[in-house]
Design a protein around this motif. Structure first.
Motif, PDB file in Angstrom:
ATOM      1  N   GLY A  61       0.818  -1.227   0.000  1.00  0.00           N
ATOM      2  CA  GLY A  61       0.000   0.000   0.000  1.00  0.00           C
ATOM      3  C   GLY A  61       0.838   1.257   0.000  1.00  0.00           C
ATOM      4  O   GLY A  61       1.954   1.295  -0.556  1.00  0.00           O
ATOM      5  N   ALA A  62       0.294   2.295   0.652  1.00  0.00           N
ATOM      6  CA  ALA A  62       0.929   3.616   0.638  1.00  0.00           C
ATOM      7  C   ALA A  62       2.366   3.540   1.145  1.00  0.00           C
ATOM      8  O   ALA A  62       3.273   4.162   0.575  1.00  0.00           O
ATOM      9  CB  ALA A  62       0.099   4.570   1.493  1.00  0.00           C
ATOM     10  N   SER A  63       2.612   2.794   2.185  1.00  0.00           N
ATOM     11  CA  SER A  63       3.954   2.729   2.766  1.00  0.00           C
ATOM     12  C   SER A  63       4.873   1.812   1.963  1.00  0.00           C
ATOM     13  O   SER A  63       5.955   2.224   1.513  1.00  0.00           O
ATOM     14  CB  SER A  63       3.871   2.232   4.217  1.00  0.00           C
ATOM     15  OG  SER A  63       5.154   1.985   4.720  1.00  0.00           O
ATOM     16  N   GLY A  64       4.456   0.557   1.765  1.00  0.00           N
ATOM     17  CA  GLY A  64       5.324  -0.438   1.132  1.00  0.00           C
ATOM     18  C   GLY A  64       5.799  -0.003  -0.250  1.00  0.00           C
ATOM     19  O   GLY A  64       6.961  -0.210  -0.616  1.00  0.00           O
ATOM     20  N   SER A  65       4.908   0.634  -1.007  1.00  0.00           N
ATOM     21  CA  SER A  65       5.261   0.995  -2.388  1.00  0.00           C
ATOM     22  C   SER A  65       6.334   2.079  -2.430  1.00  0.00           C
ATOM     23  O   SER A  65       7.219   2.054  -3.281  1.00  0.00           O
ATOM     24  CB  SER A  65       4.012   1.482  -3.131  1.00  0.00           C
ATOM     25  OG  SER A  65       3.042   0.475  -3.100  1.00  0.00           O
ATOM     26  N   GLN A  99      -4.354   8.343  -8.557  1.00  0.00           N
ATOM     27  CA  GLN A  99      -2.914   8.158  -8.339  1.00  0.00           C
ATOM     28  C   GLN A  99      -2.649   7.094  -7.270  1.00  0.00           C
ATOM     29  O   GLN A  99      -2.000   7.359  -6.247  1.00  0.00           O
ATOM     30  CB  GLN A  99      -2.282   9.496  -7.964  1.00  0.00           C
ATOM     31  CG  GLN A  99      -2.457  10.558  -9.040  1.00  0.00           C
ATOM     32  CD  GLN A  99      -1.619  10.269 -10.274  1.00  0.00           C
ATOM     33  OE1 GLN A  99      -0.434  10.492 -10.278  1.00  0.00           O
ATOM     34  NE2 GLN A  99      -2.260   9.745 -11.320  1.00  0.00           N
ATOM     35  N   SER A 100      -3.198   5.907  -7.501  1.00  0.00           N
ATOM     36  CA  SER A 100      -2.933   4.799  -6.573  1.00  0.00           C
ATOM     37  C   SER A 100      -1.490   4.350  -6.774  1.00  0.00           C
ATOM     38  O   SER A 100      -0.833   4.730  -7.750  1.00  0.00           O
ATOM     39  CB  SER A 100      -3.868   3.633  -6.881  1.00  0.00           C
ATOM     40  OG  SER A 100      -3.436   2.994  -8.066  1.00  0.00           O
ATOM     41  N   MET A 101      -1.006   3.502  -5.887  1.00  0.00           N
ATOM     42  CA  MET A 101       0.357   3.002  -6.005  1.00  0.00           C
ATOM     43  C   MET A 101       0.541   2.196  -7.297  1.00  0.00           C
ATOM     44  O   MET A 101       1.611   2.148  -7.862  1.00  0.00           O
ATOM     45  CB  MET A 101       0.712   2.150  -4.780  1.00  0.00           C
ATOM     46  CG  MET A 101       0.762   2.937  -3.486  1.00  0.00           C
ATOM     47  SD  MET A 101       2.014   4.236  -3.510  1.00  0.00           S
ATOM     48  CE  MET A 101       1.021   5.706  -3.563  1.00  0.00           C
ATOM     49  N   ILE A 144       1.793   9.092   5.406  1.00  0.00           N
ATOM     50  CA  ILE A 144       2.330   7.719   5.446  1.00  0.00           C
ATOM     51  C   ILE A 144       3.428   7.596   4.382  1.00  0.00           C
ATOM     52  O   ILE A 144       4.509   7.050   4.621  1.00  0.00           O
ATOM     53  CB  ILE A 144       1.209   6.684   5.185  1.00  0.00           C
ATOM     54  CG1 ILE A 144       0.146   6.759   6.275  1.00  0.00           C
ATOM     55  CG2 ILE A 144       1.782   5.268   5.084  1.00  0.00           C
ATOM     56  CD1 ILE A 144      -1.136   5.994   5.966  1.00  0.00           C
ATOM     57  N   MET A 145       3.148   8.151   3.199  1.00  0.00           N
ATOM     58  CA  MET A 145       4.142   8.075   2.113  1.00  0.00           C
ATOM     59  C   MET A 145       5.392   8.872   2.477  1.00  0.00           C
ATOM     60  O   MET A 145       6.521   8.428   2.236  1.00  0.00           O
ATOM     61  CB  MET A 145       3.537   8.629   0.818  1.00  0.00           C
ATOM     62  CG  MET A 145       2.378   7.831   0.279  1.00  0.00           C
ATOM     63  SD  MET A 145       1.818   8.552  -1.291  1.00  0.00           S
ATOM     64  CE  MET A 145       0.075   8.319  -1.163  1.00  0.00           C
ATOM     65  N   ALA A 146       5.214  10.060   3.065  1.00  0.00           N
ATOM     66  CA  ALA A 146       6.374  10.900   3.417  1.00  0.00           C
ATOM     67  C   ALA A 146       7.226  10.210   4.485  1.00  0.00           C
ATOM     68  O   ALA A 146       8.457  10.171   4.396  1.00  0.00           O
ATOM     69  CB  ALA A 146       5.897  12.269   3.890  1.00  0.00           C
ATOM     70  N   LEU A 147       6.564   9.630   5.496  1.00  0.00           N
ATOM     71  CA  LEU A 147       7.311   8.908   6.541  1.00  0.00           C
ATOM     72  C   LEU A 147       8.060   7.719   5.946  1.00  0.00           C
ATOM     73  O   LEU A 147       9.181   7.401   6.342  1.00  0.00           O
ATOM     74  CB  LEU A 147       6.359   8.367   7.618  1.00  0.00           C
ATOM     75  CG  LEU A 147       5.742   9.354   8.600  1.00  0.00           C
ATOM     76  CD1 LEU A 147       4.965   8.585   9.658  1.00  0.00           C
ATOM     77  CD2 LEU A 147       6.825  10.195   9.253  1.00  0.00           C
ATOM     78  N   SER A 148       7.429   7.059   4.984  1.00  0.00           N
ATOM     79  CA  SER A 148       8.053   5.885   4.361  1.00  0.00           C
ATOM     80  C   SER A 148       9.246   6.312   3.526  1.00  0.00           C
ATOM     81  O   SER A 148      10.250   5.587   3.438  1.00  0.00           O
ATOM     82  CB  SER A 148       7.018   5.137   3.509  1.00  0.00           C
ATOM     83  OG  SER A 148       5.969   4.723   4.363  1.00  0.00           O
ATOM     84  N   HIS A 149       9.150   7.493   2.922  1.00  0.00           N
ATOM     85  CA  HIS A 149      10.285   8.034   2.184  1.00  0.00           C
ATOM     86  C   HIS A 149      11.444   8.290   3.150  1.00  0.00           C
ATOM     87  O   HIS A 149      12.600   7.952   2.873  1.00  0.00           O
ATOM     88  CB  HIS A 149       9.850   9.324   1.476  1.00  0.00           C
ATOM     89  CG  HIS A 149      10.887   9.880   0.564  1.00  0.00           C
ATOM     90  ND1 HIS A 149      11.818  10.801   0.980  1.00  0.00           N
ATOM     91  CD2 HIS A 149      11.191   9.595  -0.735  1.00  0.00           C
ATOM     92  CE1 HIS A 149      12.623  11.092  -0.030  1.00  0.00           C
ATOM     93  NE2 HIS A 149      12.270  10.376  -1.077  1.00  0.00           N
ATOM     94  N   GLN A 150      11.122   8.848   4.291  1.00  0.00           N
ATOM     95  CA  GLN A 150      12.144   9.102   5.312  1.00  0.00           C
ATOM     96  C   GLN A 150      12.737   7.780   5.823  1.00  0.00           C
ATOM     97  O   GLN A 150      13.942   7.645   6.002  1.00  0.00           O
ATOM     98  CB  GLN A 150      11.507   9.880   6.466  1.00  0.00           C
ATOM     99  CG  GLN A 150      12.476  10.189   7.583  1.00  0.00           C
ATOM    100  CD  GLN A 150      11.854  11.084   8.655  1.00  0.00           C
ATOM    101  OE1 GLN A 150      10.814  11.686   8.440  1.00  0.00           O
ATOM    102  NE2 GLN A 150      12.502  11.163   9.799  1.00  0.00           N
ATOM    103  N   ALA A 151      11.852   6.795   6.042  1.00  0.00           N
ATOM    104  CA  ALA A 151      12.314   5.493   6.550  1.00  0.00           C
ATOM    105  C   ALA A 151      13.259   4.834   5.552  1.00  0.00           C
ATOM    106  O   ALA A 151      14.287   4.266   5.939  1.00  0.00           O
ATOM    107  CB  ALA A 151      11.121   4.584   6.821  1.00  0.00           C
ATOM    108  N   ALA A 199      -5.307  -5.735  -1.877  1.00  0.00           N
ATOM    109  CA  ALA A 199      -4.987  -5.881  -3.304  1.00  0.00           C
ATOM    110  C   ALA A 199      -3.598  -5.303  -3.491  1.00  0.00           C
ATOM    111  O   ALA A 199      -3.120  -4.568  -2.617  1.00  0.00           O
ATOM    112  CB  ALA A 199      -5.982  -5.089  -4.158  1.00  0.00           C
ATOM    113  N   VAL A 200      -2.957  -5.593  -4.599  1.00  0.00           N
ATOM    114  CA  VAL A 200      -1.676  -4.930  -4.868  1.00  0.00           C
ATOM    115  C   VAL A 200      -1.977  -3.429  -5.021  1.00  0.00           C
ATOM    116  O   VAL A 200      -2.797  -3.038  -5.852  1.00  0.00           O
ATOM    117  CB  VAL A 200      -1.001  -5.518  -6.134  1.00  0.00           C
ATOM    118  CG1 VAL A 200       0.235  -4.704  -6.499  1.00  0.00           C
ATOM    119  CG2 VAL A 200      -0.634  -6.984  -5.892  1.00  0.00           C
ATOM    120  N   GLY A 201      -1.350  -2.631  -4.161  1.00  0.00           N
ATOM    121  CA  GLY A 201      -1.667  -1.198  -4.088  1.00  0.00           C
ATOM    122  C   GLY A 201      -2.335  -0.848  -2.766  1.00  0.00           C
ATOM    123  O   GLY A 201      -2.459   0.322  -2.409  1.00  0.00           O
ATOM    124  N   GLY A 202      -2.814  -1.878  -2.044  1.00  0.00           N
ATOM    125  CA  GLY A 202      -3.389  -1.679  -0.701  1.00  0.00           C
ATOM    126  C   GLY A 202      -4.548  -0.701  -0.687  1.00  0.00           C
ATOM    127  O   GLY A 202      -5.371  -0.660  -1.617  1.00  0.00           O
TER     128      GLY A 202
END
Ligand SMILES: Cc1cc2nc3c(=O)[nH]c(=O)nc-3n(C[C@H](O)[C@H](O)[C@H](O)COP(=O)(O)OP(=O)(O)OC[C@H]3O[C@@H](n4cnc5c(N)ncnc54)[C@H](O)[C@@H]3O)c2cc1C
Length: 477
Positions: free
Chosen positions: A14-18, A182-184, A447-454, A77-80
């Motif tokens: 999803g938002a994070s994993g992708s 703009q899904s993953m 979630i996406m921004a934090l995942s980018h940081q992670a 689903a793929v894309g969460g």
């Protein structure tokens, strides 16, 4: 027997994993992504609401709290969740970030430090504010009501490329056959795959076992028991999925905060019936939001909203002729949602029968916020000429957050400032489970921004590690 050891395995797409997959593969890493749901595309998304609910959501969109008071919806689903969400993408404000900084003790929760990560994510997305000429009547009525009351409003920022005007495809919540949302699946995942990402869909992970050099993952790929190994594992299964996995991995004794601090922005829909045709199903379901400091302070937000007939039918209590009379007026309906910034969290646990259990009773304070918001919407609809107003008693949680909070205190958090699970250097989390509390703002962009940081943090740590030890691609097990 020689068994392949992946450099990274990401659980959840999803938002994070992708985002994490995109960043790691961009740096040349070997990454495998596991996803419990199936893979669809614009051409293969289910073409009706019933099948979309059944095939794209966990438990058909019918996950409920232990007391059955709240329905939780999450993508499978793929894309969460980004496959079934409305893709409204907001940055957090100072109020949300100040609270996170205080709760977590982590100084980087401020708009300046997060801006780099928001910028990087946004540069890969097509973002859009609907022009007034493209609003549907539901949006126009919302703005009329707001202006009559003197409340502030603003256009919603939508992740979309070209939704067209006045269309009635109605399918944002069931995948996007126009490839506009703009899904993953339309954004980060294809880029990550072009960089070498491998995705195994229909892989349900049940347990992770952390070791000093390897993490093993046990689960079922298309119902066949399968074990995989990686040097590093990133849990990106969402607030419920990630927390459930750590609980199933029997880590609650080592992680006292696991499963605590669950929030969901509980929301309610108010439907108003008008004499004239409104056709809220035409065009974008969501266009405008409240931008009113008094509401923010009072702990709720308002957005115009609508849904397909099955979802709208679920909102109306009652049976038979009365229900039929109501639903016959689908084209005369306008609708506004109230979402509460819940301050009193719930818990996520496994019950004696090993089933996921979500305890999230609504506290008196949070109930009062909902009542204030719902009353305001009902008054507004009456003021602009509605001849019937129904606030649905159904309480819905779409923004599922917490369970593995981030922070610097191991007693009150699960993940440290480098997004590692406390005491487990090879296990990372940056998805919605790490939220320290409910921001009261649409969560997925953050979630996406934090995942980018992670991802940056993971790459940094591993380049430091590989400078001191030479990793091997295969291990004898
Ligand atoms: C109807 C709806 C509308 C929404 N609208 C908006 C909106 O407009 N704006 C916004 O910001 N947010 C919105 N949201 C919320 C947003 O979609 C989520 O907050 C976001 O997707 C969460 O991201 P995540 O990466 O934490 O988890 P997810 O995106 O949920 O991804 C987790 C993935 O992990 C998979 N998974 C879970 N457990 C396992 C397992 N054991 N093994 C393998 N895979 C597993 C899941 O199938 C899922 O694909 C909406 C949500 C819903 C349901």
């Amino acid at each position: 027997m020689k068994q392949q050891v992946h450099e990274y395995i990401i659980i959840g797409s999803g938002a994070s994993g992708s985002i994490i997959a995109h960043e790691l593969t961009k740096a040349g890493a070997d990454v495998l992504m596991l996803e419990a749901g199936k893979r669809f595309s614009a051409a293969t998304f289910p073409d009706n609401e019933l099948d979309a609910n059944a095939q794209l959501m966990w438990n058909g969109g019918m996950d409920a709290s232990a007391d059955a008071s709240t329905l939780f919806i999450r993508g499978k689903a793929v894309g969460g969740g980004t496959i079934i969400n409305q893709c409204l993408l907001d940055r957090f404000d100072a109020m949300a970030l100040d609270s996170w900084r205080e709760k977590s003790g982590l100084p980087f929760f401020n708009s300046h430090d997060l801006a780099t990560h928001y910028d990087a994510v946004e540069s890969n997305l097509s973002l859009h504010h609907m022009e007034e000429r493209d609003w549907n009547t539901n949006a126009r009525l919302y703005v009329k009501g707001f202006e009559q009351k003197g409340f502030g409003w603003a256009p919603l920022r939508r992740g979309q490329s070209n939704c067209g005007t006045g269309n009635d495809c109605m399918t944002c919540l069931g995948g996007c056959p126009r490839s506009s949302k703009q899904s993953m699946l339309e954004t980060f995942l294809p880029k990550a795959e072009a960089q070498g990402l491998k995705i195994q869909s229909e892989f349900l992970v049940r347990e992770v076992i952390h070791g000093p050099h390897l993490v093993s993952i046990a689960g079922y790929h298309k119902n066949v028991a399968t074990t995989l190994y990686a040097k590093k594992v990133i849990l990106a299964s969402g607030a419920l999925g990630t927390t459930e996995l750590l609980l199933r991995s029997r880590l609650q004794d080592r992680l006292p905060a696991l499963g605590k601090g669950f929030y969901c922005h509980p929301q309610w829909m108010t439907i108003a019936l008008f004499d004239e045709l409104i056709d809220s199903h035409k065009g974008a379901f969501q266009t405008v939001k409240s931008d009113e400091p008094r509401f923010r302070k009072a702990g709720f937000k308002l957005e115009n909203v609508f849904a397909g007939p099955i979802a709208i039918g679920l909102l109306k209590p009652g049976y038979g002729f009365e229900h039929q009379r109501f639903m016959r007026r689908y084209r005369n309906m306008a609708c506004i949602e109230v979402a509460v910034r819940d301050q009193d969290p719930g818990t996520i646990s496994l019950n004696k029968r090993d089933r996921l259990t979500i305890n999230k009773p609504l506290s008196d304070v949070d109930r009062q916020k909902a009542e204030n918001g719902n009353q305001l919407v009902a008054d507004m609809f009456h003021d602009i000429g509605a001849n019937e107003v129904m606030t649905s008693p159904l309480q819905i949680g779409l923004h599922l957050m917490g369970g593995c909070a981030i922070g610097n205190d191991e007693r009150t958090s699960v993940v440290n400032e480098a997004f590692q699970v406390h005491g487990m250097n090879n296990l990372y989390i940056a998805d919605s489970s790490v939220f320290p509390d409910a921001p009261g703002i649409n969560p997925s962009l953050t979630i996406m921004a934090l995942s980018h940081q992670a991802a940056a943090s993971i790459l940094r740590q591993n380049s430091m590690q590989s400078a001191t030890s030479k990793p091997t691609r295969e291990a004898v097990l």
